[in-house]
Scaffold this active site. Sequence first.
Site, short mmCIF file in Angstrom:
data_model
loop_
_atom_site.label_atom_id
_atom_site.label_comp_id
_atom_site.label_asym_id
_atom_site.label_seq_id
_atom_site.Cartn_x
_atom_site.Cartn_y
_atom_site.Cartn_z
CB CYS A 187 -3.13 -0.71 9.18
SG CYS A 187 -3.60 -0.20 7.54
CB CYS B 286 -0.97 0.01 1.18
SG CYS B 286 -0.18 -0.27 2.75
#
Lengths: 276, 148
Positions: free
Chosen positions: B117, B48
């Site tokens: 994350c 990402c």
Amino acid sequence: MVSLTIFRIICTSEALHILPKLFANRRCLSKTSIYATLCKNFINFSSKDTQNNSCFKPVSESTGKHVSSLLRTFSTASEKLNCWNCGHSVEQTPAFFCIFCNFVQPPDEGASYFQIMDCDQTFALDTQRLQKRYLDLQRTLHPDNYTHKTVKEQEFSEYQSALVNKAYRTLLKPLSRGLYMLELKGMHIQEGTDAGADPTFLMELMEINEALDGARSREEVDKIGAATREKLNDLTKRIEASLHKGELQAAKAFLVQMKYFANIEDKVKEKHSELM
Amino acid sequence: MSNNTTSSFGRGRCYFKVVDHYENPRNVGSLDKTSKNVGTGLVGAPACGDVMKLQIEVDDQGKIVDARFKTFGCGSAIASSSLVTEWVKGKSIAEAMTIKNTDIAKELCLPPVKLHCSMLAEDAIKAALQDYRVKQQDIEIEAVKASN
């Protein structure tokens, strides 16, 4: 030949979903081949789950499935595609319309985005030609043209139009194009932290991001933007060279770098409009 | 986790947690990475394109007295690292090592697509702790050399 009952027990929901599509897709495969496809689907999906190979924006899960489907497709030499409407054979790949009755066909599961957009499978791509192809296709495929047609035609035009959108968006930008090309070769960028990342490179990224965050004038932002664009152009050349030579690992590394700089470029645009 | 997803009030609370950390992040900033009491963790997520820096300041008793972070990425990544800096303050090195991405994800009610994350934040704190440990070892080695 394996009985269907056994497959109902072991098939994942994904494989079951494909079964009616395969029959509707007018492929004249023997039932044995179809069961083998389902088996392969099941194996592919379970290994996909355990490897946690899911990818990243813009290559979403649907593109992952598209590539899985491509890698699984039997050689076209053994298949004969027939028009669902008139029954004539549909020779070309990908087939959007039947050449005899001109009815819209369901999307060809075996066609790559490059084939759909009639482009050579190379990183170097004429984006103007791509755009022209996109507009030409949508002119004939867009669902707006099918409002008075049969439900089946409307459905197929929707699938085709959406697929053409996806193919166009993926091939338009170098980053998504490069990542897609790696995907076609079975290479993915794993989610999660890159344990082998170069600390100096990460530090450089941090500094650029911090500078951008702290920028208070358009000039400062533009300066960072220009430097980033130069970096991206350089990476584009390197990726093209690596892919041309078949150096996939090198291409992957450059594409990863490109991802970081592409994010910075997005932030530059955001910041630029904020400061206007 | 179940009571956070069944009631709409619970879901609202979870949503606010990530938004809260994003809009009012705690402990944004930097510590002096050359200081012998500071450990720095710098990690990136190639999929990402997120980058995360997490720093800890440790006192002479081995307790984390300060923590700062800088994250460039999505709201979930920012919230995860912000939460970690909150959690490590007052903890010992050994306690901080036990922070798991699953705890972070649970606290913030991260959806499956954002679990990476929380993983990034766990890797960042571990990297910071490792960096501090290596620094301390180097100091010890220097001290031994000097005394010989």
